[in-house]
Write a protein that holds these residues in place. Sequence first.
Motif, PDB file in Angstrom:
ATOM      1  N   SER A  15       4.769  -3.155   6.792  1.00 17.14           N
ATOM      2  CA  SER A  15       5.044  -2.614   8.122  1.00 17.14           C
ATOM      3  C   SER A  15       3.734  -2.490   8.901  1.00 17.14           C
ATOM      4  N   ALA A  17       1.033  -0.578   9.125  1.00 20.11           N
ATOM      5  CA  ALA A  17      -0.299  -0.424   8.522  1.00 20.11           C
ATOM      6  C   ALA A  17      -0.704  -1.720   7.813  1.00 20.11           C
ATOM      7  N   GLU A  39       8.499  -5.031   0.116  1.00 24.69           N
ATOM      8  CA  GLU A  39       9.754  -4.772  -0.606  1.00 24.69           C
ATOM      9  C   GLU A  39      10.986  -5.198   0.199  1.00 24.69           C
ATOM     10  N   GLU A  40      10.939  -4.981   1.517  1.00 23.94           N
ATOM     11  CA  GLU A  40      12.135  -5.240   2.325  1.00 23.94           C
ATOM     12  C   GLU A  40      12.336  -6.743   2.542  1.00 23.94           C
ATOM     13  N   ARG A  47       9.347   1.029  13.021  1.00 22.76           N
ATOM     14  CA  ARG A  47      10.384   2.046  12.794  1.00 22.76           C
ATOM     15  C   ARG A  47      10.639   2.886  14.039  1.00 22.76           C
ATOM     16  N   LYS A  52      15.934   5.726  18.142  1.00 23.90           N
ATOM     17  CA  LYS A  52      16.085   5.770  19.604  1.00 23.90           C
ATOM     18  C   LYS A  52      16.966   4.573  20.022  1.00 23.90           C
ATOM     19  N   ALA A  81       6.112  -4.125  -5.291  1.00 25.18           N
ATOM     20  CA  ALA A  81       5.066  -3.781  -6.256  1.00 25.18           C
ATOM     21  C   ALA A  81       5.617  -2.679  -7.163  1.00 25.18           C
ATOM     22  N   THR A 108       2.123   1.127   1.442  1.00 21.62           N
ATOM     23  CA  THR A 108       3.541   1.156   1.064  1.00 21.62           C
ATOM     24  C   THR A 108       4.317   2.279   1.758  1.00 21.62           C
ATOM     25  N   ARG A 127      15.259   5.709   7.954  1.00 23.08           N
ATOM     26  CA  ARG A 127      13.892   5.281   7.642  1.00 23.08           C
ATOM     27  C   ARG A 127      13.751   3.771   7.804  1.00 23.08           C
ATOM     28  N   GLY A 270      -2.004   4.288   6.369  1.00 21.83           N
ATOM     29  CA  GLY A 270      -0.671   4.626   6.861  1.00 21.83           C
ATOM     30  C   GLY A 270      -0.028   5.801   6.137  1.00 21.83           C
ATOM     31  N   ASP A 271       1.300   5.824   6.189  1.00 24.12           N
ATOM     32  CA  ASP A 271       2.062   6.994   5.721  1.00 24.12           C
ATOM     33  C   ASP A 271       1.909   7.278   4.229  1.00 24.12           C
ATOM     34  N   HIS A 287       2.123   9.175  11.459  1.00 23.44           N
ATOM     35  CA  HIS A 287       2.435   8.736  12.823  1.00 23.44           C
ATOM     36  C   HIS A 287       1.930   7.301  13.023  1.00 23.44           C
ATOM     37  N   TRP A 318       3.664  10.565  19.741  1.00 24.32           N
ATOM     38  CA  TRP A 318       4.606  10.798  20.837  1.00 24.32           C
ATOM     39  C   TRP A 318       6.017  10.902  20.284  1.00 24.32           C
TER      40      TRP A 318
HETATM   41  C1  LIG Z   1      12.947   6.462  12.689  1.00 20.28           C
HETATM   42  C2  LIG Z   1      11.468   6.683  12.904  1.00 20.28           C
HETATM   43  C3  LIG Z   1      10.980   6.870  14.205  1.00 20.28           C
HETATM   44  C4  LIG Z   1       9.613   7.075  14.411  1.00 20.28           C
HETATM   45  N1  LIG Z   1       9.147   7.296  15.680  1.00 20.28           N
HETATM   46  C5  LIG Z   1       7.837   7.545  15.888  1.00 20.28           C
HETATM   47  C6  LIG Z   1       7.343   7.840  17.185  1.00 20.28           C
HETATM   48  O1  LIG Z   1       8.106   7.882  18.159  1.00 20.28           O
HETATM   49  N2  LIG Z   1       6.000   8.058  17.327  1.00 20.28           N
HETATM   50  C7  LIG Z   1       5.131   8.021  16.276  1.00 20.28           C
HETATM   51  O2  LIG Z   1       3.922   8.249  16.456  1.00 20.28           O
HETATM   52  N3  LIG Z   1       5.559   7.743  15.021  1.00 20.28           N
HETATM   53  C8  LIG Z   1       6.904   7.523  14.811  1.00 20.28           C
HETATM   54  N4  LIG Z   1       7.357   7.254  13.526  1.00 20.28           N
HETATM   55  C9  LIG Z   1       6.388   7.193  12.417  1.00 20.28           C
HETATM   56  C10 LIG Z   1       5.853   5.765  12.222  1.00 20.28           C
HETATM   57  O3  LIG Z   1       6.881   4.826  12.334  1.00 20.28           O
HETATM   58  C11 LIG Z   1       5.196   5.677  10.842  1.00 20.28           C
HETATM   59  O4  LIG Z   1       4.075   6.520  10.871  1.00 20.28           O
HETATM   60  C12 LIG Z   1       4.789   4.244  10.496  1.00 20.28           C
HETATM   61  O5  LIG Z   1       5.932   3.452  10.311  1.00 20.28           O
HETATM   62  C13 LIG Z   1       3.946   4.202   9.225  1.00 20.28           C
HETATM   63  O6  LIG Z   1       3.681   2.875   8.929  1.00 20.28           O
HETATM   64  P1  LIG Z   1       3.295   2.401   7.445  1.00 20.28           P
HETATM   65  O7  LIG Z   1       3.084   0.922   7.558  1.00 20.28           O
HETATM   66  O8  LIG Z   1       2.221   3.239   6.906  1.00 20.28           O
HETATM   67  O9  LIG Z   1       4.561   2.739   6.545  1.00 20.28           O
HETATM   68  P2  LIG Z   1       6.077   2.295   6.601  1.00 20.28           P
HETATM   69  O10 LIG Z   1       6.487   2.080   8.030  1.00 20.28           O
HETATM   70  O11 LIG Z   1       6.826   3.267   5.777  1.00 20.28           O
HETATM   71  O12 LIG Z   1       6.104   0.877   5.878  1.00 20.28           O
HETATM   72  C14 LIG Z   1       5.868   0.738   4.513  1.00 20.28           C
HETATM   73  C15 LIG Z   1       6.192  -0.671   4.092  1.00 20.28           C
HETATM   74  O13 LIG Z   1       5.911  -0.828   2.719  1.00 20.28           O
HETATM   75  C16 LIG Z   1       7.025  -1.416   2.049  1.00 20.28           C
HETATM   76  N5  LIG Z   1       7.010  -0.941   0.659  1.00 20.28           N
HETATM   77  C17 LIG Z   1       7.272   0.304   0.205  1.00 20.28           C
HETATM   78  N6  LIG Z   1       7.115   0.362  -1.137  1.00 20.28           N
HETATM   79  C18 LIG Z   1       6.750  -0.870  -1.518  1.00 20.28           C
HETATM   80  C19 LIG Z   1       6.421  -1.445  -2.772  1.00 20.28           C
HETATM   81  N7  LIG Z   1       6.443  -0.742  -3.918  1.00 20.28           N
HETATM   82  N8  LIG Z   1       6.080  -2.758  -2.805  1.00 20.28           N
HETATM   83  C20 LIG Z   1       6.039  -3.511  -1.659  1.00 20.28           C
HETATM   84  N9  LIG Z   1       6.340  -2.996  -0.450  1.00 20.28           N
HETATM   85  C21 LIG Z   1       6.674  -1.701  -0.388  1.00 20.28           C
HETATM   86  C22 LIG Z   1       8.213  -0.959   2.853  1.00 20.28           C
HETATM   87  O14 LIG Z   1       9.324  -1.783   2.653  1.00 20.28           O
HETATM   88  C23 LIG Z   1       7.649  -1.056   4.274  1.00 20.28           C
HETATM   89  O15 LIG Z   1       7.720  -2.362   4.747  1.00 20.28           O
HETATM   90  C24 LIG Z   1       8.723   7.066  13.307  1.00 20.28           C
HETATM   91  C25 LIG Z   1       9.221   6.879  12.000  1.00 20.28           C
HETATM   92  C26 LIG Z   1      10.586   6.685  11.806  1.00 20.28           C
HETATM   93  C27 LIG Z   1      11.107   6.509  10.394  1.00 20.28           C
END
Ligand SMILES: Cc1cc2nc3c(=O)[nH]c(=O)nc-3n(C[C@H](O)[C@H](O)[C@H](O)COP(=O)(O)OP(=O)(O)OC[C@H]3O[C@@H](n4cnc5c(N)ncnc54)[C@H](O)[C@@H]3O)c2cc1C
Length: 386
Positions: A15, A17, A39-40, A47, A52, A81, A108, A127, A270-271, A287, A318
């Motif tokens: 995603s 990050a 994974e997806e 997201r 929304k 993974a 992840t 999610r 990221g998260d 975020h 936001w």
């Molecule tokens: C519904 C929703 C609305 C949001 N709205 C806002 C907003 O308005 N403003 C704001 O600031 N933030 C918002 N956020 C937060 C923001 O979307 C997250 O902070 C952001 O998605 C984090 O990105 P990430 O890449 O760290 O993690 P994620 O988005 O969680 O992505 C993680 C990725 O890793 C993959 N993965 C997980 N485990 C494994 C594994 N073992 N092996 C391989 N792949 C794996 C997943 O499939 C996914 O593709 C929202 C979140 C959600 C859920």
Amino acid sequence: MSAFPLRQVVIAGGSIAAVTAAQNLRAQGFEGDITLLSEEIHAPYSRVPLSKGVLSGKETPDLAALPALGEDITVRPGARAAHLRPEDRRVILADGEEVPYDGLAIATGAHARRLAIPGRTGEHVVRTLDDATALGDRIGAADSVLVVGGGFLGMEVASTCAELGLTVTVVDRDPPLRRLLGAWLADLVVDAARDRGVRFVQAPNGVGLVGHPEITGVDCGDRQLNADVVVSAVGDLPNTEWLADSGLPLDGGLVVDPRCRVTPHIVAAGDVTVTRRNGAGARRSPHWTSAVLQGQAAARTLLHGETAPVPPPDPYYWTEQFGLDIKISGEIPAGTVPTVLAGDPRQRSTLLQWHHQGRPVAAVSVNHRIPIVKLKKLGAHAPATT
Ligand SMILES: Cc1cc2nc3c(=O)[nH]c(=O)nc-3n(C[C@H](O)[C@H](O)[C@H](O)COP(=O)(O)OP(=O)(O)OC[C@H]3O[C@@H](n4cnc5c(N)ncnc54)[C@H](O)[C@@H]3O)c2cc1C
């Protein structure tokens, strides 16, 4: 330059990050292999619109797609993974395949926390794209929805459902949004929600899900609430299960240093991450902007090690709900009344600033147009350099 030969970078995650880290490795001249293990099965998407526009049906799922990565980056959808062996630099996939790396970026993310025991049906979460599509189908045929959790996500889901004409109840232990926005601003948002017919129920001792075989409501202790659809928005948990036997530092998330480094060969963004700034306990910043900034920092650190710059803190996020477009810079101190810099809070269009010990610590725009750089300055945070 990297302290070790860097030819093969693996990024676990698919995603924002992960994609940001991949793009930044290339933008900074890395010419070796980059492989994203995701994974997806869907191509990388955002997201943010899931609670929304995608949930309301105003946006089709393809509008959530992130810009496609270049052909010189290998994206492997459906590649989960399952383990990490840092000692011989290998990610082990769920099917047993071993993927070697010189440098690894862990992105992840997190998954939705659920209240029901595994196997029970009827508890919706938001999610993933599939979650949002499934919930959208259900609310399309429903009259009422019960949202457990009055944080940003729960309130956004409540807002979308109210907009679609459903009868909406939000139940939480605490008054909605207070922990995140402080009482003053939280009350402004809750008033806007009430104006749109949303009912709030406080359950100080928490709730238990009820219904058989499908979950149809919650037990608050003193009463039971039922609805056609039940949505849990009770937080998210970092996806660190696959790292449990890796020896990497875990403390409610994967611990990174200010440069997003975990070990010399491993960075994270990221998260999934937690940071410990200024000796404070482990903190998450789940975020969008944090995921982007950390993805950039993680790429720089893989390439340049200790000489990579430390990104300044940039707490900016936001939310959009109940007709309010709210942008936040800084940390809103609890129990403090803001200074109104512009507009009129009674009209729900305003620019606000909070102070702590005489210094500005946060700024928020509510339905008020202001360049983000200016909002960040008012929130006492210099815009991050990228
Ligand atoms: C519904 C929703 C609305 C949001 N709205 C806002 C907003 O308005 N403003 C704001 O600031 N933030 C918002 N956020 C937060 C923001 O979307 C997250 O902070 C952001 O998605 C984090 O990105 P990430 O890449 O760290 O993690 P994620 O988005 O969680 O992505 C993680 C990725 O890793 C993959 N993965 C997980 N485990 C494994 C594994 N073992 N092996 C391989 N792949 C794996 C997943 O499939 C996914 O593709 C929202 C979140 C959600 C859920």
